[in-house]
Design a protein around this motif. Structure first.
Motif, PDB file in Angstrom:
ATOM      1  N   ALA A 108      -8.617   8.491 -11.410  1.00 26.43           N
ATOM      2  CA  ALA A 108      -8.088   8.969 -12.076  1.00 26.43           C
ATOM      3  C   ALA A 108      -7.489   9.377 -13.493  1.00 26.43           C
ATOM      4  O   ALA A 108      -7.118   9.945 -13.926  1.00 26.43           O
ATOM      5  CB  ALA A 108      -6.446   9.524 -11.899  1.00 26.43           C
ATOM      6  N   GLN A 109      -8.408   7.419 -14.200  1.00 26.02           N
ATOM      7  CA  GLN A 109      -8.027   7.601 -15.666  1.00 26.02           C
ATOM      8  C   GLN A 109      -9.023   9.347 -16.645  1.00 26.02           C
ATOM      9  O   GLN A 109      -9.668   9.370 -16.082  1.00 26.02           O
ATOM     10  CB  GLN A 109      -9.121   6.347 -15.775  1.00 26.02           C
ATOM     11  N   ASP A 110      -8.589   9.210 -18.041  1.00 25.85           N
ATOM     12  CA  ASP A 110      -8.547  10.226 -18.979  1.00 25.85           C
ATOM     13  C   ASP A 110     -10.357   9.383 -19.192  1.00 25.85           C
ATOM     14  O   ASP A 110     -10.461   8.295 -19.176  1.00 25.85           O
ATOM     15  CB  ASP A 110      -7.630  10.466 -19.777  1.00 25.85           C
ATOM     16  N   THR A 111     -10.770  10.183 -19.165  1.00 21.83           N
ATOM     17  CA  THR A 111     -11.851  10.277 -20.372  1.00 21.83           C
ATOM     18  C   THR A 111     -11.536   8.892 -21.665  1.00 21.83           C
ATOM     19  O   THR A 111     -10.668   8.932 -22.421  1.00 21.83           O
ATOM     20  CB  THR A 111     -12.834  11.130 -21.101  1.00 21.83           C
ATOM     21  N   PRO A 112     -12.367   7.582 -21.867  1.00 26.09           N
ATOM     22  CA  PRO A 112     -11.711   6.889 -23.053  1.00 26.09           C
ATOM     23  C   PRO A 112     -12.025   7.918 -24.435  1.00 26.09           C
ATOM     24  O   PRO A 112     -13.338   8.358 -24.116  1.00 26.09           O
ATOM     25  CB  PRO A 112     -12.609   5.591 -23.212  1.00 26.09           C
ATOM     26  N   LEU A 113     -10.757   7.691 -25.348  1.00 25.52           N
ATOM     27  CA  LEU A 113     -10.939   8.156 -26.634  1.00 25.52           C
ATOM     28  C   LEU A 113     -12.386   8.182 -27.225  1.00 25.52           C
ATOM     29  O   LEU A 113     -12.730   8.577 -28.528  1.00 25.52           O
ATOM     30  CB  LEU A 113      -9.853   8.303 -27.278  1.00 25.52           C
TER      31      LEU A 113
END
Length: 468
Positions: A119-124
């Motif tokens: 559930a990690q967010d997309t890397p910035l």
């Protein structure tokens, strides 16, 4: 009634509360908290009152499950062999390095759980671990200390720098400071000790100092920071700025800037050439500024000027996190006047925010809905948990939670959370989208008219409608 049936009933009617307790037990089992205290405490020592008992009692007040620390003590009095004064004495003596270690423990335990949930967010920015950090000054407390009772000034219990991992949505570190009047920059040497190769540090201009920027570079890391007008030594602009395009908020320009470190004897290492990205804003900021200048040592092939401009806008993620701490959690208990007690409460609130982030991650994973990243309301979740938590803890004793969750793996915990999250009606916890704010209307009435009868106003409205 068997334990299984009680658990199933709570899992059916309030799965988020069951998830909350399970995550707390997984991340902060009593043994881990007591070991943390023994490892980091210098002045304090263990006696009849354990650190785990202190933190768990304080957490009840921070999460809004009990209305105050004293109320939490009374609710848990069977667990105490000491007076409430002993509890307060313990709180006011907990050293800041212990509070800091508490935040680091939550990141260490919960990061693998979010990864297990996928559930990690997309890397910035691909290839970099982005870290956003900012300062938080704790609000004034009540005038309970003898020295403050005759003062009009509000007593300030301290401040902290907090580091956020935006991909995991976890606050991974905190740097508490007891002196509220200390300049935030005085904590930067402590922050530098945690900088690692491959990091990308994003921060506001208050932290744009020569020593900090050189320190990040010397540790093999990168930064993206708004330029301060007067804190950099030997500024020298190289070449003319060139227009490279537009971002969402304005026109973007780029040029080079050279700074000098007077503390460095090696001339080659004393000069640092940076990229300066200037955003000519379409609309002025709240302070009336028409442009923003951003400094970075990121290679242009990894992030062009437009990308840098958009990355800097993500810095506001930590402001939203602070907002949730204030609105959804009682992160600043105004009766805790001693700095160490107030800072411990703030760090407990940071940990609770991290637990809520895992809870939201489980719901995103189970429902396969990326929109839940921004749509879930921390306030509604906290309200649901505070309503059901205490009754659940009466029905199911703490030892059962410890046995069920304290020693399982991150993969096993992720599977349990996804099963519980699948039973959750996510629409109950979505934010209410409001329309644009309108300026308040001009008010009428003299200063002598301090009150008005609402019933008479409504009666006047009814008469006016009848006449129409």
């Amino acid at each position: 009634m068997s334990l299984g049936k009680v658990f199933d009933r709570f899992a059916k009617h309030s799965p988020v509360t069951v998830m909350m307790r399970g995550i707390l037990e997984f991340a902060f089992p009593p043994k881990a908290l007591d070991e943390l205290f023994r490892e980091h405490a210098v002045e304090q020592y263990e006696d009849e009152l354990l650190f785990s008992t202190t933190v768990n009692t304080l957490a009840l007040a921070v999460a809004g499950i009990r209305c105050s620390v004293h109320d939490a003590y009374k609710a848990c009095q069977d667990e105490f062999s000491v007076s409430v004064n002993s509890l307060y004495n313990k709180l006011k003596g907990v050293e800041t390095q212990v509070s800091q270690a508490l935040v680091r423990l939550s990141a260490q335990r919960l990061a693998p759980l979010i990864k297990a949930l996928r559930a990690q967010d997309t890397p910035l920015l691909a290839g970099y671990r982005v870290k956003i950090f900012d300062g938080k000054h704790l609000d004034g407390t009540e005038h309970r200390l003898e020295e403050t009772r005759t003062l009009n000034s509000s007593p300030l219990p301290g401040q902290a720098l907090v580091v956020l991992d935006p991909q995991l949505r976890l606050m991974i570190d905190a740097f508490p400071c007891e002196d509220a009047y200390s300049q935030e920059r005085s904590l930067l040497p402590e922050v530098l000790e945690t900088v690692q190769k491959g990091d990308l540090w994003t921060e506001d201009r208050n932290f744009c100092t020569t020593g900090f920027l050189f320190g990040i570079v010397n540790r093999g890391a990168h930064f993206l920071i708004r330029q301060h007008a007067s804190t950099l030594h030997g500024k020298k602009v190289i070449g003319r700025k060139r227009r490279v395009g537009r971002c969402e908020t304005g026109v973007v320009y780029e040029q080079l800037l050279e700074i000098h470190n007077p503390q460095e004897s090696d001339l080659e290492r004393a000069i640092l050439t940076l990229r300066r990205i200037t955003i000519q804003l379409d609309q002025p900021t709240r302070d009336g500024e028409t442009e923003i200048r951003i400094l970075t040592n990121l290679p242009a092939e990894d992030a062009d000027a437009i990308c840098v401009a958009e990355l800097y806008r993500k810095r506001w993620t930590i402001e939203y996190a602070f907002q949730e701490l204030g609105q959804s959690l009682n992160s600043e208990i105004n009766t805790l006047c001693y700095p160490r007690a107030a800072l411990l409460a703030f760090c407990v609130a940071v940990n609770t925010y991290n637990v809520m982030s895992v809870l939201k991650a489980a719901m995103r994973s189970a429902h396969r809905d990326p929109s839940l990243l921004m749509d879930l309301s921390g306030y509604y979740l906290a309200t649901e948990i505070s309503a059901a938590y205490w009754g659940m803890m009466i029905a199911i004793e703490p030892r059962h939670w410890t046995k069920a969750f304290a020693t399982i793996t991150a993969k096993e915990m992720a599977r349990i959370l996804k099963d519980l999250a699948a039973q959750t009606n996510v629409d109950r916890f979505r934010k209410n989208k409001r329309g644009p704010k309108h300026p308040p209307p001009a008010r009428t009435g003299g200063y002598k008219e301090k009150h008005v009868s609402t019933a008479r106003l409504l009666a006047t409205r009814t008469k006016a409608k009848k006449k129409k």
